[in-house]
Design a protein around this motif. Structure first.
Motif, PDB file in Angstrom:
ATOM      1  N   LEU A  13      45.283  37.768  21.843  1.00 47.00           N
ATOM      2  CA  LEU A  13      46.463  37.504  21.019  1.00 47.00           C
ATOM      3  C   LEU A  13      47.675  38.314  21.483  1.00 47.00           C
ATOM      4  CD1 LEU A  13      44.789  37.595  17.474  1.00 47.00           C
ATOM      5  CD2 LEU A  13      45.204  35.593  18.930  1.00 47.00           C
ATOM      6  N   ARG A  14      47.729  38.610  22.778  1.00 43.76           N
ATOM      7  CA  ARG A  14      48.764  39.522  23.272  1.00 43.76           C
ATOM      8  C   ARG A  14      50.175  39.050  22.964  1.00 43.76           C
ATOM      9  NH1 ARG A  14      45.731  36.991  26.881  1.00 43.76           N
ATOM     10  NH2 ARG A  14      46.581  35.750  28.587  1.00 43.76           N
ATOM     11  N   ASP A  15      50.434  37.758  23.041  1.00 44.09           N
ATOM     12  CA  ASP A  15      51.788  37.272  22.757  1.00 44.09           C
ATOM     13  C   ASP A  15      52.099  37.375  21.266  1.00 44.09           C
ATOM     14  OD1 ASP A  15      52.146  36.706  25.437  1.00 44.09           O
ATOM     15  OD2 ASP A  15      51.513  34.624  25.235  1.00 44.09           O
ATOM     16  N   ASP A  16      51.122  37.043  20.433  1.00 40.77           N
ATOM     17  CA  ASP A  16      51.308  37.166  18.981  1.00 40.77           C
ATOM     18  C   ASP A  16      51.474  38.622  18.581  1.00 40.77           C
ATOM     19  OD1 ASP A  16      50.664  34.283  17.874  1.00 40.77           O
ATOM     20  OD2 ASP A  16      49.121  34.712  19.355  1.00 40.77           O
ATOM     21  N   MET A  17      50.687  39.508  19.204  1.00 45.87           N
ATOM     22  CA  MET A  17      50.790  40.934  18.896  1.00 45.87           C
ATOM     23  C   MET A  17      52.166  41.468  19.271  1.00 45.87           C
ATOM     24  SD  MET A  17      47.924  42.318  17.585  1.00 45.87           S
ATOM     25  CE  MET A  17      47.780  44.011  18.172  1.00 45.87           C
ATOM     26  N   ALA A  18      52.692  41.020  20.403  1.00 47.18           N
ATOM     27  CA  ALA A  18      54.005  41.491  20.837  1.00 47.18           C
ATOM     28  C   ALA A  18      55.101  41.027  19.878  1.00 47.18           C
ATOM     29  CB  ALA A  18      54.289  40.989  22.246  1.00 47.18           C
ATOM     30  N   GLY A  23      51.570  41.278  11.285  1.00 46.33           N
ATOM     31  CA  GLY A  23      51.196  39.952  10.796  1.00 46.33           C
ATOM     32  C   GLY A  23      49.980  39.389  11.514  1.00 46.33           C
ATOM     33  N   THR A  24      49.883  39.658  12.794  1.00 47.03           N
ATOM     34  CA  THR A  24      48.740  39.178  13.571  1.00 47.03           C
ATOM     35  C   THR A  24      47.461  39.849  13.108  1.00 47.03           C
ATOM     36  OG1 THR A  24      50.144  38.741  15.482  1.00 47.03           O
ATOM     37  CG2 THR A  24      47.783  38.945  15.895  1.00 47.03           C
ATOM     38  N   LEU A  25      47.490  41.159  12.895  1.00 43.43           N
ATOM     39  CA  LEU A  25      46.299  41.857  12.409  1.00 43.43           C
ATOM     40  C   LEU A  25      45.903  41.374  11.014  1.00 43.43           C
ATOM     41  CD1 LEU A  25      47.038  45.482  13.659  1.00 43.43           C
ATOM     42  CD2 LEU A  25      45.282  43.909  14.517  1.00 43.43           C
ATOM     43  N   ARG A  26      46.876  41.077  10.190  1.00 45.82           N
ATOM     44  CA  ARG A  26      46.559  40.531   8.862  1.00 45.82           C
ATOM     45  C   ARG A  26      45.845  39.182   8.994  1.00 45.82           C
ATOM     46  NH1 ARG A  26      48.545  43.277   4.684  1.00 45.82           N
ATOM     47  NH2 ARG A  26      50.167  44.845   5.098  1.00 45.82           N
ATOM     48  N   HIS A  27      46.277  38.383   9.925  1.00 43.21           N
ATOM     49  CA  HIS A  27      45.654  37.081  10.144  1.00 43.21           C
ATOM     50  C   HIS A  27      44.220  37.260  10.645  1.00 43.21           C
ATOM     51  CE1 HIS A  27      45.967  32.688  10.841  1.00 43.21           C
ATOM     52  NE2 HIS A  27      45.104  32.933  11.816  1.00 43.21           N
ATOM     53  N   VAL A  28      44.013  38.171  11.566  1.00 47.12           N
ATOM     54  CA  VAL A  28      42.676  38.423  12.107  1.00 47.12           C
ATOM     55  C   VAL A  28      41.727  38.846  10.993  1.00 47.12           C
ATOM     56  CG1 VAL A  28      41.355  39.995  13.607  1.00 47.12           C
ATOM     57  CG2 VAL A  28      43.498  38.958  14.429  1.00 47.12           C
ATOM     58  N   LEU A  31      40.749  35.934   8.685  1.00 44.44           N
ATOM     59  CA  LEU A  31      39.763  35.023   9.266  1.00 44.44           C
ATOM     60  C   LEU A  31      38.337  35.526   9.062  1.00 44.44           C
ATOM     61  CD1 LEU A  31      41.399  33.971  12.658  1.00 44.44           C
ATOM     62  CD2 LEU A  31      41.160  32.581  10.587  1.00 44.44           C
ATOM     63  N   GLY A  32      38.176  36.838   8.949  1.00 46.90           N
ATOM     64  CA  GLY A  32      36.854  37.395   8.729  1.00 46.90           C
ATOM     65  C   GLY A  32      36.339  38.328   9.808  1.00 46.90           C
ATOM     66  N   TYR A  33      37.132  38.537  10.847  1.00 41.97           N
ATOM     67  CA  TYR A  33      36.714  39.517  11.856  1.00 41.97           C
ATOM     68  C   TYR A  33      36.588  40.891  11.211  1.00 41.97           C
ATOM     69  CZ  TYR A  33      37.415  36.235  15.720  1.00 41.97           C
ATOM     70  OH  TYR A  33      37.306  35.163  16.582  1.00 41.97           O
ATOM     71  N   GLU A  34      35.561  41.609  11.627  1.00 42.85           N
ATOM     72  CA  GLU A  34      35.271  42.905  11.009  1.00 42.85           C
ATOM     73  C   GLU A  34      35.881  44.076  11.758  1.00 42.85           C
ATOM     74  OE1 GLU A  34      30.868  41.475   9.457  1.00 42.85           O
ATOM     75  OE2 GLU A  34      31.165  42.138  11.531  1.00 42.85           O
ATOM     76  N   GLY A  35      36.140  43.881  13.034  1.00 40.48           N
ATOM     77  CA  GLY A  35      36.676  44.961  13.841  1.00 40.48           C
ATOM     78  C   GLY A  35      37.560  44.427  14.946  1.00 40.48           C
ATOM     79  N   VAL A  36      38.313  45.341  15.559  1.00 40.51           N
ATOM     80  CA  VAL A  36      39.223  44.956  16.639  1.00 40.51           C
ATOM     81  C   VAL A  36      39.132  45.976  17.760  1.00 40.51           C
ATOM     82  CG1 VAL A  36      40.874  43.619  15.265  1.00 40.51           C
ATOM     83  CG2 VAL A  36      41.139  46.115  15.457  1.00 40.51           C
ATOM     84  N   ILE A 240      40.883  31.674  18.247  1.00 42.13           N
ATOM     85  CA  ILE A 240      40.031  32.736  17.696  1.00 42.13           C
ATOM     86  C   ILE A 240      39.405  32.306  16.367  1.00 42.13           C
ATOM     87  CG2 ILE A 240      41.311  34.559  18.873  1.00 42.13           C
ATOM     88  CD1 ILE A 240      42.310  35.341  15.934  1.00 42.13           C
ATOM     89  N   GLU A 241      40.081  31.433  15.642  1.00 40.57           N
ATOM     90  CA  GLU A 241      39.489  30.895  14.412  1.00 40.57           C
ATOM     91  C   GLU A 241      38.315  29.986  14.746  1.00 40.57           C
ATOM     92  OE1 GLU A 241      40.700  28.499  10.303  1.00 40.57           O
ATOM     93  OE2 GLU A 241      42.217  28.875  11.845  1.00 40.57           O
ATOM     94  N   ASN A 242      38.486  29.107  15.734  1.00 34.74           N
ATOM     95  CA  ASN A 242      37.400  28.217  16.121  1.00 34.74           C
ATOM     96  C   ASN A 242      36.200  29.008  16.643  1.00 34.74           C
ATOM     97  OD1 ASN A 242      38.964  26.020  15.422  1.00 34.74           O
ATOM     98  ND2 ASN A 242      39.633  25.593  17.516  1.00 34.74           N
ATOM     99  N   SER A 243      36.459  30.055  17.412  1.00 31.05           N
ATOM    100  CA  SER A 243      35.364  30.875  17.920  1.00 31.05           C
ATOM    101  C   SER A 243      34.665  31.625  16.794  1.00 31.05           C
ATOM    102  CB  SER A 243      35.883  31.856  18.973  1.00 31.05           C
ATOM    103  OG  SER A 243      36.179  31.175  20.181  1.00 31.05           O
ATOM    104  N   PHE A 244      35.439  32.117  15.829  1.00 30.42           N
ATOM    105  CA  PHE A 244      34.806  32.794  14.694  1.00 30.42           C
ATOM    106  C   PHE A 244      33.962  31.819  13.882  1.00 30.42           C
ATOM    107  CE2 PHE A 244      34.543  34.675  10.457  1.00 30.42           C
ATOM    108  CZ  PHE A 244      34.060  35.938  10.774  1.00 30.42           C
ATOM    109  N   ASN A 245      34.427  30.590  13.745  1.00 27.12           N
ATOM    110  CA  ASN A 245      33.629  29.583  13.034  1.00 27.12           C
ATOM    111  C   ASN A 245      32.308  29.325  13.752  1.00 27.12           C
ATOM    112  OD1 ASN A 245      35.491  29.259  10.962  1.00 27.12           O
ATOM    113  ND2 ASN A 245      36.549  27.562  11.960  1.00 27.12           N
ATOM    114  N   TRP A 246      32.328  29.353  15.093  1.00 28.24           N
ATOM    115  CA  TRP A 246      31.071  29.203  15.838  1.00 28.24           C
ATOM    116  C   TRP A 246      30.138  30.364  15.517  1.00 28.24           C
ATOM    117  CZ3 TRP A 246      27.789  31.786  18.890  1.00 28.24           C
ATOM    118  CH2 TRP A 246      26.826  31.052  19.587  1.00 28.24           C
TER     119      TRP A 246
END
Length: 256
Positions: A13-18, A23-28, A31-36, A240-246
């Motif tokens: 998410l480098r472009d979104d993070m920049a 806001g990007t971390l809030r989105h992550v 989605l349900g990710y537990e760590g970064v 990243i949402e599609n991958s988390f759903n997998w």
């Protein structure tokens, strides 16, 4: 056997993070990710980032730190990691100009070993993250990948299964080989284009035996599966949402 943590390498998410790190971390987190795992901090002070991570319930388990950043400001990098609660300082890449010969690799391995010892003294752990080029050279009859860890237990492994497989090796065998020394696995999928070049994909769309990787990772004592997609064909936030759903469908929803 405990459940693996599900993290995200934020390089995806480098472009979104920049544009909007908070806001990007809030989105992550939503989605349900537990760590970064960070790949740059975008000028955010460590204490502010720690507060945001705590608010969102996100664990920062580690960060990708270039060799140049280690060389220029080792103590500053370590202090930042401690402030945000991270455990792992990870060398993510070696520039092509530094890995053109076996002698250069020997020097790099020695440097990483020294960094690992110093990192360990400060209560953190140094990891090395592979690509495919660690299988292009040998040092003392071992692939560079293996030579990196051969003579210094201080260096831990962050294994990118996508690159291991792309290099023609068996990621399942390599996970088993480094059991107990492998806290982080980069959990990625890929295929090859018509020229044989790597194309990173959302989880479940490529050639990596992801279900078997999960089992192998559990058996090897891995702590975190780290979702990453170097280049996305869709908007990265969608990917990243599609991958988390997998991950939910194939692991989180069926894990006992």
């Amino acid at each position: 056997m405990g459940r693996l943590g599900i993290g995200l390498q934020l390089y995806t998410l480098r472009d979104d993070m920049a544009r909007d790190m908070e806001g990007t971390l809030r989105h992550v987190a939503k989605l349900g990710y537990e760590g970064v795992e960070f790949a740059g901090y975008y000028d955010m002070p460590a204490d502010k980032l720690k507060g945001l991570l705590d608010e969102l319930g996100l664990k920062c388990f580690g960060s990708h730190i270039s060799l140049q950043r280690f060389r220029d400001n080792f103590q500053g990098e370590i202090d930042y990691l401690k402030t945000i609660g991270a455990t792992y300082a990870i060398c993510p890449y070696v520039g092509a100009e530094e890995r053109e010969s076996v002698d250069q690799w020997k020097a790099l391995i020695a440097e990483c070993q020294a960094l690992a010892v110093e990192t360990q003294k400060q209560g953190l752990q140094f990891l090395y993250h592979n690509h495919d080029f660690e299988f292009h050279y040998k040092v003392e009859d071992e692939f560079v990948f293996d030579a990196m860890y051969a003579n210094n237990d201080a260096i831990k492994v962050e294994m990118d299964v996508c690159w291991v497989q792309f290099a023609g090796q068996d990621p399942l065998a390599y996970i088993a080989k480094y059991a107990g020394r492998l806290p982080l696995v980069h959990f990625k999928d890929f295929t090859k284009d018509a020229d044989g070049k790597l194309v990173t994909l959302e989880l479940g769309l490529g050639d990596v035996p992801l279900d078997k990787v999960i089992v192998a990772a559990e058996q090897a004592g891995v702590e975190w599966l780290v979702v990453e997609q170097d280049n996305c064909q869709k908007a990265p936030l969608t990917s990243i949402e599609n991958s988390f759903n997998w991950v939910k469908e194939h692991y989180l929803n069926v894990h006992n």
